[in-house]
Structures are given as C-alpha cells and as structure tokens.
Design an enzyme around this catalytic site. Structure first.
Site, PDB file in Angstrom:
ATOM      1  N   GLN A   1       0.826  -1.203   0.000  1.00  0.00           N
ATOM      2  CA  GLN A   1       0.000   0.000   0.000  1.00  0.00           C
ATOM      3  C   GLN A   1       0.859   1.251   0.000  1.00  0.00           C
ATOM      4  O   GLN A   1       0.571   2.225  -0.686  1.00  0.00           O
ATOM      5  CB  GLN A   1      -0.926  -0.032   1.227  1.00  0.00           C
ATOM      6  CG  GLN A   1      -2.074   0.922   1.125  1.00  0.00           C
ATOM      7  CD  GLN A   1      -2.884   0.682  -0.123  1.00  0.00           C
ATOM      8  OE1 GLN A   1      -3.080  -0.463  -0.541  1.00  0.00           O
ATOM      9  NE2 GLN A   1      -3.315   1.739  -0.770  1.00  0.00           N
TER      10      GLN A   1
ATOM     11  N   HIS B   1       2.060   3.131  -3.165  1.00  0.00           N
ATOM     12  CA  HIS B   1       1.145   3.884  -4.042  1.00  0.00           C
ATOM     13  C   HIS B   1       1.509   5.359  -4.118  1.00  0.00           C
ATOM     14  O   HIS B   1       1.376   5.976  -5.167  1.00  0.00           O
ATOM     15  CB  HIS B   1      -0.301   3.741  -3.565  1.00  0.00           C
ATOM     16  CG  HIS B   1      -0.993   2.564  -4.170  1.00  0.00           C
ATOM     17  ND1 HIS B   1      -1.143   2.415  -5.526  1.00  0.00           N
ATOM     18  CD2 HIS B   1      -1.567   1.482  -3.609  1.00  0.00           C
ATOM     19  CE1 HIS B   1      -1.793   1.279  -5.773  1.00  0.00           C
ATOM     20  NE2 HIS B   1      -2.051   0.689  -4.628  1.00  0.00           N
TER      21      HIS B   1
ATOM     22  N   GLU C   1     -10.080   2.001   3.487  1.00  0.00           N
ATOM     23  CA  GLU C   1     -10.373   1.523   2.129  1.00  0.00           C
ATOM     24  C   GLU C   1     -10.167   0.001   2.086  1.00  0.00           C
ATOM     25  O   GLU C   1     -11.030  -0.740   1.638  1.00  0.00           O
ATOM     26  CB  GLU C   1      -9.434   2.224   1.146  1.00  0.00           C
ATOM     27  CG  GLU C   1      -9.651   1.820  -0.297  1.00  0.00           C
ATOM     28  CD  GLU C   1      -8.546   2.338  -1.211  1.00  0.00           C
ATOM     29  OE1 GLU C   1      -7.501   2.798  -0.700  1.00  0.00           O
ATOM     30  OE2 GLU C   1      -8.722   2.247  -2.440  1.00  0.00           O
ATOM     31  N   HIS C   2      -9.004  -0.445   2.554  1.00  0.00           N
ATOM     32  CA  HIS C   2      -8.702  -1.882   2.618  1.00  0.00           C
ATOM     33  C   HIS C   2      -8.491  -2.261   4.074  1.00  0.00           C
ATOM     34  O   HIS C   2      -7.767  -1.565   4.790  1.00  0.00           O
ATOM     35  CB  HIS C   2      -7.407  -2.208   1.875  1.00  0.00           C
ATOM     36  CG  HIS C   2      -7.385  -1.768   0.454  1.00  0.00           C
ATOM     37  ND1 HIS C   2      -6.786  -0.589   0.048  1.00  0.00           N
ATOM     38  CD2 HIS C   2      -7.865  -2.337  -0.675  1.00  0.00           C
ATOM     39  CE1 HIS C   2      -6.907  -0.461  -1.271  1.00  0.00           C
ATOM     40  NE2 HIS C   2      -7.559  -1.503  -1.741  1.00  0.00           N
TER      41      HIS C   2
ATOM     42  N   ASP D   1      -6.548  -6.306  -5.614  1.00  0.00           N
ATOM     43  CA  ASP D   1      -6.188  -5.247  -6.558  1.00  0.00           C
ATOM     44  C   ASP D   1      -6.209  -5.747  -8.000  1.00  0.00           C
ATOM     45  O   ASP D   1      -6.442  -4.972  -8.928  1.00  0.00           O
ATOM     46  CB  ASP D   1      -4.777  -4.719  -6.260  1.00  0.00           C
ATOM     47  CG  ASP D   1      -4.748  -3.863  -5.008  1.00  0.00           C
ATOM     48  OD1 ASP D   1      -5.808  -3.351  -4.617  1.00  0.00           O
ATOM     49  OD2 ASP D   1      -3.660  -3.716  -4.414  1.00  0.00           O
TER      50      ASP D   1
ATOM     51  N   HIS E   1     -53.830  14.597  -5.912  1.00  0.00           N
ATOM     52  CA  HIS E   1     -53.326  13.253  -5.627  1.00  0.00           C
ATOM     53  C   HIS E   1     -54.465  12.369  -5.137  1.00  0.00           C
ATOM     54  O   HIS E   1     -54.601  11.225  -5.538  1.00  0.00           O
ATOM     55  CB  HIS E   1     -52.231  13.305  -4.550  1.00  0.00           C
ATOM     56  CG  HIS E   1     -50.894  13.730  -5.060  1.00  0.00           C
ATOM     57  ND1 HIS E   1     -50.657  14.988  -5.535  1.00  0.00           N
ATOM     58  CD2 HIS E   1     -49.717  13.056  -5.168  1.00  0.00           C
ATOM     59  CE1 HIS E   1     -49.381  15.081  -5.917  1.00  0.00           C
ATOM     60  NE2 HIS E   1     -48.789  13.923  -5.708  1.00  0.00           N
TER      61      HIS E   1
END
Lengths: 429, 429
Positions: B255, B258, B322-323, B356, B415
């Site tokens: 990670q 990145h 996220e993960h 991934d 209505h």
C-alpha cells in the site's frame, strides 16, 4: 398543454428539455452559513431559524412530551392510513435485503458482499403549508431496515416553534432517534458539521427548496454523502386507446399540483385520446384547490402524438421521467423496453399517487433527467456493501502467478512481493 | 512508522484523522477548461493535450490499427494473466446481478425492481509511469455485464501520442466501445459536455490526480454522475499472534508504494507482533524500487497496540479504511463486527494485491473515511434500479382509502382525486 403532432425523432431531444430553472447563485450564502454553524454551533442555528423561519427556539431538540402530545392529536383514521402505508413500504424495502452469497471465483478464492447500515443518517423534511409526513415514512423505514443506528430528523418549525403533529407521529412510527426544529441551509449545515445539539451525520436524505438543494451539494465538502440531486417533480404518461382519459387527466393533474415548475408530458399514438384527456383536464382543473399552481404547470407541459406506443417508449427513455405511467391494458408488454425512468406504473389502476403514499415503492426519485444515471432511494441508499475475500494457501497458489505478472507490468513491485513472499513460504513448507 | 501504545478510546478519533492534504483551488481552472471545451470542442481538447501532456494529437480517437498493433505487442504471459483476472472479476460481478422478484405488498398490489445498464459511461484511466490496465478491467467488466451500450475510455497519451499497449489490450478484452487519447481536466470536460469526437456520457468512473478529481466534482453541474469521491489509497491491518509478520510487512508496503500521501495503519493486541512487523518492514523496504515513496508514506503511518482484537475492530470501524486486512487464523470470527470498510481481506493468505488484480472483487473503493457512507464500485454502480408497480382494481380498492386520507392530510387534493375517480368508477361497474 401544448399539443404537438408527430414530431420527427430528430426533434425529440429538444422536446425532452426541462423548463429552464432560474439559477440562483447561493454558493456564497451557503458557505457563510456553514462557516457560522461550524464556528458558533447551536447559537448560529438558532439565529438563522429566527431570521429565516421567524421562529424563536430555545431548545432545538423536540422533547418526548411534544412527541406524545402530537401523537394524541393525529386523527385515528390518519394513523391507520399511515400504518397501512408503513406495512407496504416495509414489505417492499425488506425484499431488497441482499442475502450473503459466497462466490468461489477460483478454487480456494471466496468472495462475497455484506451490507451494513450507514451508522448515522440525516433526514430532512421541508416545512411549508403541506406537512410531508409521507417522506418521513419513505426515508425512515428503509433506514430502520438497514439498521442505521442514528436516524436524525430536521424539519423547520412554524412561527410558534411547532412541528406538524403528523410529521412527529410518522417519525415516532419509523423509529427516528432524534428530531430537531431546524430547516433550510442551517439544518443541512448542522447535520454536516455537527453542533452541541445536532449530531454530525454521514449521509443526508430528503427533498427541499433551492436553498436546501444548494446546501446538500455543499455538504460534500464536509465528506457527507447525499441521496439525489434535486429538481422539480415530473410525470410522463403513455396512453393508448385502452386508457381511461379521466384517469389519465387525474394523474397528470396530481403531478401538476406539486408546483408551477413541475412538468407533465402526455404521449399517445391516438389523437382522440390526446383530445379526450385535454378535455378532462380542463374539467377537473376547475375543481382543484391548487388550481393556480396547476394552470401554471400546464403551460410548461406537452401532449404529443407519436406513431406507435413502442416509439412513445423510445421517447420516454430519452426524457427519462421521474414517474412513468403506462395507461394501457397492455402496459406490461412495454415494460422490457423501458431503460430510463425513476418509477413505473403499469396499467389503468396503477396511479402515481399510490406510489407516492402507500403501495410500497419509494417516492424519492431522480428528477430532471437524472433517471439516466441515478436510481431512486431504496434500501441500497442506506447501506454500504462491503466486499470480503478469504483466500486459502491453495487459492493463492492458483491466482498468485497472475497477480505477480500484472503487478510487475504496472511497476508495482511491493504488490508483487506480497504474493511472492507467501508463495515462497508455501514452497518451503 | 510511529509506534503508539494503548491509546485511550477518547484519542481514537484523533488517531483516525488522515494526513491533511494541501487543498489546491482548482475551481477556476476547471471552470475555464469546461467552458472552453463546451464552446470549442475538439480544438480545445487538443490545445490542452498539447499544453499539459506535451502531445500533439491529430486524431483523438484510437484507431482499430493502433489497437491491433498494441494487442500484438503485449507479451502472451501478461495476456494470460489478464484473462485469469478477467474471468474472476466477471464471475464475482455476475453474481451481483439482481434477479427480478415481485413482492405483493397488499392483495392486488405488486411491486418489483428491474436493473438497466446506464446507457453511456465514461472510464478515465490515468497516464504516467505505471499503466493502470487493471483499472480498465475493474471498470470495463461490470459495465459490460450491466449492459451499458457505450463504454467510452479516455486516457492521456505519452509525448509521442501513444497509449500503453496493455491498456489498449485490456480495453479490447472488456468491450470498451471507443478509446480517446485525452487526459486530465480536458478529458473529464469532453466526457461531460461532449465534442465532435468524444460522446457525452451519463456517468464518469475512474481514478486520477487532484485535477481529475476536481473536474469530476465539477462535472455534476452538467448533470453527470460520478463513481466516488477521490482520495489517497490506504490500508489498515489488524494482526494477532497467529499472523506472519513478514506477510503483514509486505502488505503494508504494497500500500505504501502507491504514493507519499498514502497511509498504512497496523493494529495489534501483541507488542511482539508490532515489533516483528516493523523489523520486517525495514528489511523489505531496502529491496523495493519505489523505496523513496515508501519511506515518505511510512512517516504518515502508525502501528498501534490495542487491548484486544475486538477493540482493534472497533478502532478500524472509526477509521473506516479503504482496505482492511485481518491477519489472523481466526479472521472470519471478526467479520461480523466490521461496520465500515471498503474491502476486507480475511486470513494470512488473503493479501490485498489479490483484490487489486485478480481475486474478483473490485479495487475501486472508498478512501479517506468515505467507507462510512459509500460502497466501492460494483455492478450496482453501472445500473439504475427502476421500481415497477402493477395495481389491479381490487388492489386499488384495498389501498385507495389510505391514499385518499394521506393525500388529503398533505393538502394534495389532485393526488387524492386520482384515486377517488378510479374508486368511483369501480363502484359504478
């Protein structure tokens, strides 16, 4: 309603344009109120409530006593009607619960999704003359089924600081966890940033005027999600010779009474139908209390003759209506051809007001052509679907080499190494 | 990594803050480029491509010949790896197809949902050193399963006007319908407003730098939907005594590579595990080509000792990663307690890089705490779920009175009338 005969397909896109809305630049006002609420909390919220709603509120939170008093005030026939609607809405939204389903994509590689309710959600209910307690049901019921832990409702009080009893009753029925007397931009700001009274939420739902819509859009800057972009309500009716023109007229008018900026469209392959519906509209309009609004709305509205019902469906897909009614005995035959619509009503007894209140479907729907790219509110809107995976040693041996090759090709060597280090270990076992 | 011992729960929220990002005010630049592209179309797109990417492009659309040439260039082992990944991603996303399920909420009142692919979607694939062909799979495959008719891909060319062959190969494999050599703000603008070459789409997907992120946010003003708010990638690992510290270190590093603004968090109930992982990180970092990035990322990162694995899960739910990797033989026991995460990896052989690339789950996930209120990309992201209802005469007699009472209480008489006129007709039959 403007009557248009056999327009060429090249003209359809133009006919599908919504009436242009006056774009108010509210960005600055919204930003100012958010900043103030962020800095001064409840004091700022109360200041704007006094300024915009003319209501002085000592306490923002609605008390248990106020709720109980409201419950006592709601007529029992309305309570029963709300309970009927609740049961149907609950049944349909419960059917949307996604069961856990494990997929073995490769031997030893198991993937699945699990839904979790969004922990804290905010529900905004507009004030004004009509108490929209039906929206409380449409947002509160799926929130409850989703398992949202906090369901925070904000709605503006009247000048006496009071909230309509039917709104409080509906909130109590669907398990709203706290109710605050605050509306407009300041309500959305309070939900987005949090104050001593009003908790910060993760997602904000609900309709509102242009101020509320602008505030919801701005709330994104505080990492808050929202349900749908806002726009005026609309209906498109496709009617053939098997329709009942009186019913079609009533359906068009039920949409037209929402506001002068609403839009109603009638499509048919039969000119007699168009004329009969228009005649029925004239007759029925006279008897409506909101006649002024209706007349203004009809100025924006069109009845259009098109060659066939299939082509009417094609036109409707370009228009992407919030509500689509197919007023025909053969309505179901056309369902497969529908590609863009918020909610579809099939047949002569499926009136739109059923879906607005009590059939079970949600009435929070994409307007203004957003049915091309958005779904209406559903149970999905109140949950996150989390993906899970469980890979065994064998599973990793099966897919590991592909991961190593792809990671290397993307020049992400640490990604590759996370696999390599495991595969090596397995070789040495 | 910073090591933190037994922080009090009151401190957890603070520890869950992401590193603050420099906020670039790109609004003006974005607005200018959108206006230019809206007015001058392809000419404006080419101008910015020359200005920002240093590439002169006569034709924006990638030709059949270019695609075929690229396909021939991709090594066969990479092709096979991509095919393996494709099969798994396809299998998992196909399992997300929602079957039509009719619910009779009241006798004679049938409600259901049907999914329709969003007709035109745009996929943005960033350029730069690493060719992110895996993202082409992650967005193109669900688009294909959803039945999106047009899948338009934009990706910036290199200085010679060329796109990486693996990206073109992946696009051909997933049925992308057209590919354009354009990146950055001008790509998002072209997809949002349409030009002679690039079709306007209804929803835009894909990652990108801060310029692309700002452009995607601005595209909303053109009624275009987008997939997810953007943010730097992140992982949180919960490891107990049954983990393999070498594996955990490799996952954290995968990670960290990145970007310098990525964040990795390690939680454990066991100090020996923290120390062993940190030692393994030091050892493995030295061998990584992207060592510089990794070292910067680790400065933002924390390893934290917490009393128990259950409390680690509670911390993780506040962080909303996220993960989330649970590096434990007992990983599955903790799954029920997870409330906020993008994608969860259970056990010592479920490495994040599997998700991934090739296990089947999607890698387009909510970052920056958005796992509290957003799901990752799935088949749902490419469809609209349209509600349908078919109400019989008996059905309307069953729920009609409730609708009439509720509509009257909301002061929406038209209505009410849409029901009344039908019920009267049924009385007279």
């Amino acid at each position: 309603m403007q009557k248009i005969m056999n327009p060429q397909p090249a003209e359809w896109e133009g006919l599908c344009q919504r009436p242009e809305l006056p774009i108010a630049d509210l960005q600055q006002l919204v930003q100012q109120i958010f900043t103030d609420v962020k800095k001064n909390g409840d004091a700022a919220v109360k200041k704007y409530t006094s300024l915009f709603d003319g209501a002085v509120t000592d306490t923002l939170k609605v008390s248990e006593a106020e709720i109980n008093e409201a419950i006592a005030q709601v007529p029992s026939e309305l309570k029963e009607a709300i309970q009927t609607a609740k049961a149907n809405i609950e049944k349909f939204h419960t059917s949307q619960i996604e069961q856990k389903q494990v997929t073995e994509t490769t031997a030893g590689v198991n993937c699945w999704r699990e839904s979790r309710g969004i922990e804290k959600v905010g529900i905004y209910i507009p004030g004004g003359s009509a108490p929209l307690f039906s929206t409380v049901l449409m947002l509160g019921i799926p929130a409850q089924i989703a398992g949202c832990k906090e369901v925070i409702m904000c709605t503006p009080p009247d000048k006496n600081g009071v909230i309509n009893p039917a709104i409080l009753y509906a909130a109590s029925v669907v398990g709203v966890t706290a109710i605050y007397k605050v509306g407009g931009i300041q309500a959305i700001a309070a939900l987005a940033v949090g104050t001593d009274s009003v908790p910060k939420v993760f997602k904000i739902f609900g309709p509102g005027n242009q101020y509320v819509a602008a505030a919801k859009q701005y709330a994104v800057n505080y990492n808050v999600a929202t349900d749908l972009p806002a726009g005026p309500s609309e209906v498109l009716v496709i009617a053939d010779a098997t329709c009942n023109p009186e019913f079609v007229a009533a359906d068009l008018l039920s949409q037209a009474e929402h506001g002068a900026d609403s839009q109603v469209i009638l499509l048919s392959d039969n000119e007699t139908v168009l004329d009969a519906v228009n005649k029925a509209i004239e007759k029925q309009t006279d008897e409506l209390p909101r006649k002024d609004i209706v007349v203004k709305c009809l100025l924006n509205s069109k009845s259009i003759l098109i060659n066939s019902i299939d082509e009417c469906v094609t036109f409707s897909n370009i228009y992407a209506p919030e509500h689509l009614i197919i007023a025909s005995d053969r309505a179901e035959d056309y369902a497969d051809g529908i590609t863009s619509a918020g909610s579809v009503f099939l047949g002569n007894y499926s009136c739109e007001s059923a879906g607005d209140y009590a059939s079970g479907t949600n009435h929070t729907l994409p307007t203004n052509g957003y049915a091309r790219n958005y779904s209406g509110v559903s149970l999905d809107s109140f949950v996150k679907k989390i993906t899970f995976q469980k890979i065994t040693a064998t599973g990793l041996q099966n897919i590991g080499p592909a991961i190593e090759i792809m990671a290397a090709a993307e020049q992400l060597n640490a990604h590759k190494n996370a696999v390599t280090i495991r595969l090596k270990r397995l070789q040495n076992v």
